[in-house]
Write a protein that holds these residues in place. Sequence first.
Motif, mmCIF file in Angstrom:
data_model
loop_
_atom_site.group_PDB
_atom_site.id
_atom_site.type_symbol
_atom_site.label_atom_id
_atom_site.label_comp_id
_atom_site.label_asym_id
_atom_site.label_seq_id
_atom_site.Cartn_x
_atom_site.Cartn_y
_atom_site.Cartn_z
ATOM 1 N N PHE A 76 42.843 26.039 0.080
ATOM 2 C CA PHE A 76 42.489 25.455 1.371
ATOM 3 C C PHE A 76 41.814 26.488 2.267
ATOM 4 C CE2 PHE A 76 43.727 25.095 5.842
ATOM 5 C CZ PHE A 76 43.149 23.884 6.169
ATOM 6 N N THR A 77 40.746 26.067 2.936
ATOM 7 C CA THR A 77 40.070 26.924 3.911
ATOM 8 C C THR A 77 39.845 26.147 5.202
ATOM 9 O OG1 THR A 77 37.857 26.311 3.121
ATOM 10 C CG2 THR A 77 38.877 28.271 2.139
ATOM 11 N N SER A 78 39.621 26.873 6.281
ATOM 12 C CA SER A 78 39.279 26.263 7.564
ATOM 13 C C SER A 78 38.283 27.179 8.270
ATOM 14 C CB SER A 78 40.526 26.046 8.422
ATOM 15 O OG SER A 78 41.160 27.280 8.698
ATOM 16 N N ARG A 79 37.893 26.795 9.481
ATOM 17 C CA ARG A 79 36.927 27.580 10.243
ATOM 18 C C ARG A 79 37.623 28.213 11.439
ATOM 19 N NH1 ARG A 79 32.279 28.931 8.058
ATOM 20 N NH2 ARG A 79 30.952 28.474 9.867
ATOM 21 N N ALA A 80 37.196 29.424 11.767
ATOM 22 C CA ALA A 80 37.771 30.135 12.905
ATOM 23 C C ALA A 80 36.685 30.950 13.580
ATOM 24 C CB ALA A 80 38.916 31.042 12.462
ATOM 25 N N ARG A 81 36.865 31.174 14.880
ATOM 26 C CA ARG A 81 35.897 31.965 15.656
ATOM 27 C C ARG A 81 36.255 33.443 15.535
ATOM 28 N NH1 ARG A 81 34.582 29.530 21.276
ATOM 29 N NH2 ARG A 81 33.203 28.291 19.955
ATOM 30 N N LEU A 82 35.263 34.247 15.228
ATOM 31 C CA LEU A 82 35.465 35.665 14.954
ATOM 32 C C LEU A 82 35.637 36.450 16.254
ATOM 33 C CD1 LEU A 82 35.548 37.622 12.545
ATOM 34 C CD2 LEU A 82 33.064 37.876 12.771
ATOM 35 N N LEU A 83 36.634 37.325 16.273
ATOM 36 C CA LEU A 83 36.927 38.113 17.474
ATOM 37 C C LEU A 83 36.328 39.512 17.430
ATOM 38 C CD1 LEU A 83 40.682 37.163 18.075
ATOM 39 C CD2 LEU A 83 38.647 36.241 19.217
ATOM 40 N N ASN A 84 35.725 39.882 16.314
ATOM 41 C CA ASN A 84 35.109 41.206 16.210
ATOM 42 C C ASN A 84 33.925 41.134 15.261
ATOM 43 O OD1 ASN A 84 37.670 41.158 14.257
ATOM 44 N ND2 ASN A 84 36.069 42.371 13.270
ATOM 45 N N PRO A 85 32.954 42.014 15.410
ATOM 46 C CA PRO A 85 31.819 41.995 14.481
ATOM 47 C C PRO A 85 32.236 42.474 13.102
ATOM 48 C CG PRO A 85 31.649 43.868 15.965
ATOM 49 C CD PRO A 85 32.797 43.048 16.455
ATOM 50 N N ILE A 86 31.531 41.982 12.082
ATOM 51 C CA ILE A 86 31.776 42.383 10.695
ATOM 52 C C ILE A 86 30.450 42.782 10.064
ATOM 53 C CG2 ILE A 86 32.433 41.571 8.402
ATOM 54 C CD1 ILE A 86 34.518 39.806 9.644
ATOM 55 N N ARG A 87 30.453 43.947 9.455
ATOM 56 C CA ARG A 87 29.265 44.406 8.746
ATOM 57 C C ARG A 87 29.351 43.935 7.299
ATOM 58 N NH1 ARG A 87 28.582 45.322 13.259
ATOM 59 N NH2 ARG A 87 27.296 43.518 12.789
ATOM 60 N N LYS A 88 28.260 43.321 6.816
ATOM 61 C CA LYS A 88 28.217 42.855 5.421
ATOM 62 C C LYS A 88 26.784 42.814 4.944
ATOM 63 C CE LYS A 88 29.207 39.023 2.285
ATOM 64 N NZ LYS A 88 27.860 39.054 1.668
ATOM 65 N N SER A 89 26.574 43.242 3.721
ATOM 66 C CA SER A 89 25.265 43.126 3.079
ATOM 67 C C SER A 89 25.293 41.989 2.076
ATOM 68 C CB SER A 89 24.913 44.432 2.362
ATOM 69 O OG SER A 89 24.806 45.501 3.279
ATOM 70 N N PRO A 90 24.191 41.266 1.915
ATOM 71 C CA PRO A 90 24.146 40.194 0.905
ATOM 72 C C PRO A 90 24.377 40.757 -0.495
ATOM 73 C CG PRO A 90 22.273 40.050 2.415
ATOM 74 C CD PRO A 90 22.929 41.371 2.682
ATOM 75 N N GLY A 91 24.929 39.925 -1.361
ATOM 76 C CA GLY A 91 25.091 40.340 -2.746
ATOM 77 C C GLY A 91 26.405 39.926 -3.378
ATOM 78 N N ARG A 92 27.506 39.941 -2.599
ATOM 79 C CA ARG A 92 28.805 39.581 -3.162
ATOM 80 C C ARG A 92 29.603 38.770 -2.152
ATOM 81 N NH1 ARG A 92 31.826 44.802 -5.229
ATOM 82 N NH2 ARG A 92 30.785 45.863 -3.499
ATOM 83 N N THR A 93 30.414 37.820 -2.654
ATOM 84 C CA THR A 93 31.355 37.117 -1.788
ATOM 85 C C THR A 93 32.432 38.110 -1.376
ATOM 86 O OG1 THR A 93 30.977 35.047 -2.976
ATOM 87 C CG2 THR A 93 32.956 35.188 -1.616
ATOM 88 N N ASP A 94 32.624 38.227 -0.065
ATOM 89 C CA ASP A 94 33.525 39.246 0.480
ATOM 90 C C ASP A 94 34.797 38.581 1.006
ATOM 91 O OD1 ASP A 94 34.631 41.520 1.524
ATOM 92 O OD2 ASP A 94 32.877 42.118 2.673
ATOM 93 N N PHE A 95 35.931 39.036 0.508
ATOM 94 C CA PHE A 95 37.223 38.538 0.963
ATOM 95 C C PHE A 95 37.865 39.595 1.849
ATOM 96 C CE2 PHE A 95 36.311 36.156 -2.860
ATOM 97 C CZ PHE A 95 36.707 34.866 -2.530
ATOM 98 N N GLN A 96 37.445 39.611 3.119
ATOM 99 C CA GLN A 96 38.007 40.586 4.042
ATOM 100 C C GLN A 96 39.380 40.103 4.507
ATOM 101 O OE1 GLN A 96 35.729 42.555 6.888
ATOM 102 N NE2 GLN A 96 33.911 42.719 5.604
ATOM 103 N N ARG A 97 40.222 41.071 4.844
ATOM 104 C CA ARG A 97 41.577 40.744 5.281
ATOM 105 C C ARG A 97 41.579 40.529 6.784
ATOM 106 N NH1 ARG A 97 39.264 43.063 1.632
ATOM 107 N NH2 ARG A 97 39.773 45.174 2.293
ATOM 108 N N GLY A 98 42.198 39.432 7.227
ATOM 109 C CA GLY A 98 42.171 39.083 8.642
ATOM 110 C C GLY A 98 43.476 38.493 9.125
ATOM 111 N N TYR A 99 43.545 38.337 10.440
ATOM 112 C CA TYR A 99 44.706 37.699 11.070
ATOM 113 C C TYR A 99 44.181 36.542 11.903
ATOM 114 C CZ TYR A 99 49.200 37.047 13.338
ATOM 115 O OH TYR A 99 50.378 36.510 13.764
ATOM 116 N N THR A 100 44.646 35.322 11.606
ATOM 117 C CA THR A 100 44.151 34.134 12.295
ATOM 118 C C THR A 100 45.283 33.468 13.077
ATOM 119 O OG1 THR A 100 42.952 32.032 12.006
ATOM 120 C CG2 THR A 100 44.552 32.614 10.302
#
Length: 417
Positions: A337-361
């Motif tokens: 299950f996934t949902s949508r959330a508004r980001l509270l900080n910028p995230i740097r990412k380059s295209p190329g791989r699906t990134d599973f960053q760790r977060g607190y929602t």
Amino acid sequence: MTADTCHQPGLLSVDQARAQLQLSIAPLSETESLPLELACGRVLAAPARSRLDLPTCDNSAMDGYALCGEAPYVVVGKSLAGHPYRASLNSGECVRITTGAALPDGADRVVMQEQAQLQAGQLLLNKATKAGDHVRYRGEDVRAGDMLLECGRRLGVPDIALLAAAGVGAVTVVRRVRAALLSVGDELRPLDTAPEALGIGDIYDSNRIALKATLQQLGLEIIDLGCLPDQPAAIRDALAQARDRADIIISSGGVSVGEADFTRAVLEELGQLELWRLAIKPGKPFAFGRLPKQNGETLFFGLPGNPVSALVTLYQLVLPALEKLQGVSAEKCQPPFTSRARLLNPIRKSPGRTDFQRGYTYRDDDGIQVVKSTGIQGSHILSGFAEANCFIVLPQHSGNCETGDWVTVEPFRKPLI
């Protein structure tokens, strides 16, 4: 935009890897019968049917009085749970009744005790009633012989409650998956090593401990092969031993392209490699293959050595594959299950791989779902993982995200919580 140094042609996407794993794994066919109280978390291998009607009789949903006909009413007895009123009621008669107690013959409704009062031997109603009020009818939930649960269902607590109420005392389930677990690396040391005894560059074998804790929550039968050195012969012997004892082998370390990474090469000697190098971050050097044996084959999952990478690939790729192996029905083996959330900080990412960053929602004071990164996002940083309650899932071809952007979050579920 800076190119992703790990963005290389030919990397398999996460979705493609999941789909390939689902197609290439066959569920276990061996089953066992278990007492119901031992079956929570196991997967049904035979349908479960009710042995009786639920409820077993017409009964009261409230404490009050069971009525027959029209007022005035005379109280002629009582019906308690386990102690029913045996006689039939005539018009104008009623009985005191408690929640769950059987409705006497002749009664067709129940008035709540708060809406009635006894006066001079008669029951007076403060509110009009109608047939069916506060009555639970026999079989309105389940009928004897009804299919309760189908094959492929992982039994949860509500399932256990339903089966117990329906008189099902034992169930047929898929046998436990046998999983061999090992770590590979000359730098790894057991937890009972004193910190001062660690050499330069030595680390504790945390991956195997974390992976074992994960698999124990899933009810697997674990064969712990410990920690192996970076030696092809030792790895070969361990995989050959595990192949004959287990359904799956899960290793961490040794599947990359480093000078001392031998696990993948040994796998290709003993069997075949089907997946390697995925477009996932963290965790690109993930391997999947098969080791043939006399009575079938053993599946191999090679996880990266970095601790966060190992847990992310286990969670995102191995656990869905395990569900298929355990016999969980296809509709249940879906992406989490996934949902949508508004980001509270910028995230740097380059295209190329699906990134599973760790977060607190969480939901902010305005009721909006928001999320923030937890700590440094390196594949070796476990403190940020421990503070997180979700993955921030950034698509393979996406770039940087800014504060206020809407992103996809995947809340942690068992066994990460």
